[in-house]
Design a protein around this motif. Structure first.
Motif, PDB file in Angstrom:
ATOM      1  N   THR A  20     114.249  15.116  -4.371  1.00 22.34           N
ATOM      2  CA  THR A  20     112.677  14.521  -4.750  1.00 22.34           C
ATOM      3  C   THR A  20     113.275  15.495  -6.623  1.00 22.34           C
ATOM      4  O   THR A  20     111.620  15.510  -6.624  1.00 22.34           O
ATOM      5  CB  THR A  20     112.123  14.857  -4.230  1.00 22.34           C
ATOM      6  OG1 THR A  20     112.152  16.521  -3.578  1.00 22.34           O
ATOM      7  CG2 THR A  20     112.098  14.139  -2.821  1.00 22.34           C
TER       8      THR A  20
ATOM      9  N   HIS B 251     106.174  15.043  -3.512  1.00 20.92           N
ATOM     10  CA  HIS B 251     107.326  13.488  -3.205  1.00 20.92           C
ATOM     11  C   HIS B 251     108.153  14.813  -2.528  1.00 20.92           C
ATOM     12  O   HIS B 251     108.626  14.393  -1.422  1.00 20.92           O
ATOM     13  CB  HIS B 251     107.945  13.098  -3.691  1.00 20.92           C
ATOM     14  CG  HIS B 251     107.380  12.005  -4.377  1.00 20.92           C
ATOM     15  ND1 HIS B 251     106.838  10.476  -3.602  1.00 20.92           N
ATOM     16  CD2 HIS B 251     107.219  12.164  -5.705  1.00 20.92           C
ATOM     17  CE1 HIS B 251     105.792  10.327  -4.470  1.00 20.92           C
ATOM     18  NE2 HIS B 251     106.180  10.411  -5.624  1.00 20.92           N
ATOM     19  N   THR B 252     108.392  15.988  -2.750  1.00 20.45           N
ATOM     20  CA  THR B 252     109.272  17.168  -1.871  1.00 20.45           C
ATOM     21  C   THR B 252     108.163  17.842  -0.878  1.00 20.45           C
ATOM     22  O   THR B 252     108.965  17.571   0.155  1.00 20.45           O
ATOM     23  CB  THR B 252     109.319  18.499  -3.132  1.00 20.45           C
ATOM     24  OG1 THR B 252     109.440  17.792  -4.230  1.00 20.45           O
ATOM     25  CG2 THR B 252     110.429  19.271  -1.854  1.00 20.45           C
TER      26      THR B 252
ATOM     27  N   ASP C 231     106.396  15.757   1.222  1.00 17.49           N
ATOM     28  CA  ASP C 231     106.362  15.174   2.206  1.00 17.49           C
ATOM     29  C   ASP C 231     107.569  14.704   2.524  1.00 17.49           C
ATOM     30  O   ASP C 231     107.627  14.284   3.645  1.00 17.49           O
ATOM     31  CB  ASP C 231     106.044  13.387   1.550  1.00 17.49           C
ATOM     32  CG  ASP C 231     104.470  13.252   0.862  1.00 17.49           C
ATOM     33  OD1 ASP C 231     103.107  14.303   1.747  1.00 17.49           O
ATOM     34  OD2 ASP C 231     104.120  12.857   0.045  1.00 17.49           O
TER      35      ASP C 231
END
Length: 105
Positions: free
Chosen positions: A35, A85-86, A88
């Motif tokens: 990510t 995103h990281t 998640d």
């Protein structure tokens, strides 16, 4: 150095088995690198040894004892500039049982 820490995730890992701990560290670092987050670590912390002394016989022979040892291995991973995103990807990781994870934002 005059650096300002904007966003940082600090992950502390503890385990009795160092192979599971190293596997977990690799999974976390791979997820962070996918990510485009900057990961530093794993930084090994000192291993804590807990030694227990037990009598072999409950009634006599106090001079005959057994020693048991429990080692706690620790690692720290810092992730800088994490995106949503990281976070998640880190939440969806399937890490092995027996690894204690502590996450600080």
């Amino acid at each position: 150095m005059n650096t300002v820490e904007k966003n940082k995730i600090r992950i502390k890992l503890k385990a009795y088995d160092y192979t599971l701990l190293n596997l977990s560290c690799d999974n976390i670092i791979n997820a962070a690198n996918r990510t485009n987050a900057i990961s530093i670590g794993p930084v090994p912390l000192p291993t804590k040894r807990r030694i227990y002394c037990v009598l072999r016989s409950p009634h006599v022979d106090k001079d005959s004892r057994e020693h048991f040892e429990k080692r706690t291995h620790k690692r720290i991973i810092d992730i800088y500039d994490p995106s949503s995103h990281t976070i998640d990807a880190l939440m969806k990781l399937n890490l092995p049982a027996g690894v204690d994870i502590e996450v600080k934002l």
